[in-house]
Structure formats: C-alpha cells, structure tokens
Enzyme design. Structure first.
Site, mmCIF file in Angstrom:
data_model
loop_
_atom_site.group_PDB
_atom_site.id
_atom_site.type_symbol
_atom_site.label_atom_id
_atom_site.label_comp_id
_atom_site.label_asym_id
_atom_site.label_seq_id
_atom_site.Cartn_x
_atom_site.Cartn_y
_atom_site.Cartn_z
ATOM 1 N N ARG A 164 -7.367 -0.001 -55.914
ATOM 2 C CA ARG A 164 -7.255 -1.446 -55.721
ATOM 3 C C ARG A 164 -8.189 -2.195 -56.675
ATOM 4 N NH1 ARG A 164 -3.971 0.968 -53.862
ATOM 5 N NH2 ARG A 164 -3.122 0.988 -51.751
ATOM 6 N N SER A 236 -2.267 -6.378 -45.852
ATOM 7 C CA SER A 236 -3.478 -5.614 -45.561
ATOM 8 C C SER A 236 -4.698 -6.350 -46.102
ATOM 9 C CB SER A 236 -3.390 -4.223 -46.188
ATOM 10 O OG SER A 236 -2.284 -3.514 -45.668
ATOM 11 N N GLU A 332 -9.570 -6.745 -49.511
ATOM 12 C CA GLU A 332 -8.706 -6.623 -50.680
ATOM 13 C C GLU A 332 -8.541 -7.959 -51.403
ATOM 14 O OE1 GLU A 332 -4.998 -4.692 -50.672
ATOM 15 O OE2 GLU A 332 -5.625 -3.016 -49.412
#
Length: 336
Positions: A164, A236, A332
């Site tokens: 990520r 998410s 994130e």
C-alpha cells in the site's frame, strides 16, 4: 488562463462525503488542462492536490490549495506473445476498467474488482486484494513532473512499490501527477485463488474463469463493504499490519484463532479487521461517524460530521489495538 473554480465544494468528490471547499479547483480532462491549471497565476504558491474518485482521502478542513479533479479519459490495448498491454487515462473508473479488460478477453485484474477510485490513483496506493497487487500487473505510467515541468515515463522499479505504498507517497509525493497508466496482463492467464474466502465463494466452480472470479470478488466485497453513495466511507480504512515471524508466532500462541497470512519472507500479515473486531469496535457509532456493522475494517460517515471526528475515532481504534496486541495499525487513506 485556466478554467478555475473558486471556493469549490468537494462533497461530491470524496467518498466520505465531508463538506469542505477548495480555494481553487480545475476539471482536468487532458494534459493541456493540467498544464494550464498549474500555470495559472492565481494559484501561484498554493499547494496542489489531485482528486480522482476521492476514495482514499480524509478531508479534515477547507483546502487552501489548487485541487485538480482528474478526469482524463482513454483506453487502448495491444497484445504481445507474453502479455496484454492496456493503457488507461488517469480519470478512468478503476472497476469499469477491470470489467472491460475481462469482458474483452484480457484477464488478470479480476481479483482487483470493485476497488473504488480511478486508474491514476491505483499506483499511488499500490492497490491490492485477494492475492493480487497492482505492482504485479504494472508496466509503466505517464506523469507530469512538477520539478522539471515535463512529462515523464516511469517503470515499476522507479515507482518503488511497497505494501500500500509507492514513490508517490514517499520521495515523489507532490512531485508527480499521473495522467495515464499502462498495465501488463500476463499471457497465458492463470487464476489467483490463494485467499480462502475467495476459494469458498467459488466452491461450485472447479476451474473458474476470470469472469467467475470477478463476479465472486464483487459478491464478497458487496457483502462486506457499504456503498459510498448510501453511507460515506473509503472502503478498508486500515492497512493490514505485517509483523516479524517471531512476533507473529508469539501472538498466535496467545490467540490461536487470529487471522493471519504468512509472507514469502517469513513475516506474518495480520488482518486489521480481526484485530479491531476483537477490541469491540464493530458497529460502534460515535456521533456522526462510526465503524461499519458488517466489517470492522471500514469506518463510516453517517452524515453531518467532519474529517476531524473520523480521525479521532481512528486514533481511538489504533490505540486500543496497540494496547491489546502490541501492534500499531495505520490508516490507508491520506489525511488532509
């Protein structure tokens, strides 16, 4: 001068639906639009923010910035003996791109179906799901380099992909503006079915094709994740933390039912949603913000709240997970 909008409302341009405004905003439908907006004297000295689908940001206040609303279209494909090379404009909807490639006989992205956002945002986050990461399907991208004032081509090595993570969140942050992405989809195609949840969804399909996998991923994600058009969210919210083999073993000794995935280097990836659920946050509501009742990994905005409230909740959650498990989970989305 560029076609700039002053005090532009961004509520429709972030999937949490936070009601903030940009000092200036420009719809970028071509590279010429991009260059013109950046050169406009009215935005001299202002920070620059690129928004695609707005699915990976938490906007906590009005932005004294130039916001580039990335809408560059485009799709082309060519085949070699070993791969399909697919180029998409940065403004193309990611899920629509996945569906198009599979429908047109160029599979390889099906595990990444229904991830919100645009093609141009995908490399920034190095998006991933169900055993596939973007970097495994990436060839190159085209971007405007603000440092040199030129357009450049960057390959996978130059993009410095991590979990990520990428160049565009690290050393290249605020330097590059992605305008097109080229994906490499290997031939012959091979199904990626390593995730147990996906395998269970396809238990009646002994040899599922790409379309079946795409449908299964859509079904799973639709059950777990709320529709941002109905309730504000960014999918998410936390990264799955990766710990050392020793720390993973110690945690599993105490919590044998802990969801985990062994990595190629021996480290252990933990499921952030499981950790949060064990701390009792699933379904918790804190005023206008909360945790989705079906998936503890998803934070939601019920309306009338702001990014600061959501950020405070996320910190409470991360603190609770660290106190119980000794593991720090990180968001994130980009917080602005």
């Amino acid at each position: 001068m560029a076609d700039l909008h002053e005090f532009y409302p961004l509520r429709r341009h972030n999937t949490f639906g936070f009601d903030v405004r940009a000092r200036f905003a420009a719809h970028v439908r071509s590279e010429d639009d991009l260059v013109a907006a950046l050169a406009d004297p009215r935005v001299a000295g202002l920070p620059v923010l690129v928004l695609g689908g707005g699915s990976n940001v938490v906007l906590t206040a009005d932005l004294q910035a130039l916001v580039l609303l990335m809408e560059i279209p485009g799709f082309s494909a060519r085949a070699s003996e070993t791969a399909w090379l697919v180029t998409a404009g940065a403004g193309e909807n990611w899920h629509a791109l996945v569906c198009r490639t599979v429908t047109e006989g160029m599979p390889g992205l099906e595990n990444l179906a229904l991830i919100p956002g645009t093609a141009g945002a995908a490399p920034i986050q190095n998006i991933g799901a169900y055993g596939v990461e973007l970097r495994e399907r990436f060839a190159s991208l085209r971007a405007y380099d603000r440092a040199s004032g030129t357009f450049v081509e960057l390959d996978a090595a130059q993009c410095a992909f991590g979990y990520r993570d990428s160049l565009f969140k690290q050393a290249g942050k605020d330097r590059y503006i992605i305008t097109a992405v080229t994906l490499r989809l290997p031939r012959p195609w091979q199904a990626v079915l390593g995730y147990a949840e996906l395998a269970r969804e396809l238990h009646d399909e002994p040899a599922p094709g790409a379309a079946a996998i795409l449908d299964a991923v859509v079904a799973i994600r639709s059950r777990k994740l709320p529709d941002p058009t109905r309730i504000g969210n960014a999918g998410s919210f936390f990264k799955n933390p990766v710990v050392s083999a020793a720390q993973g073993a110690a945690l599993l000794a105490v919590h044998p039912g802990m969801a985990h995935y062994t990595q190629a280097d021996g480290r252990i990836k933990l499921a952030a949603g499981w950790l949060i659920d064990q701390c009792g946050f699933k379904g918790v509501r804190d005023g206008a913000v909360g945790v989705y009742e079906k998936q503890a990994l998803v934070l939601v905005h019920h309306g009338g709240g702001n990014g600061a409230q959501l950020l405070a909740l996320s910190t409470r959650i991360a603190d609770a997970v660290q106190a119980r498990f000794g593991v720090r989970i990180e968001p994130e989305p980009v917080v602005l």
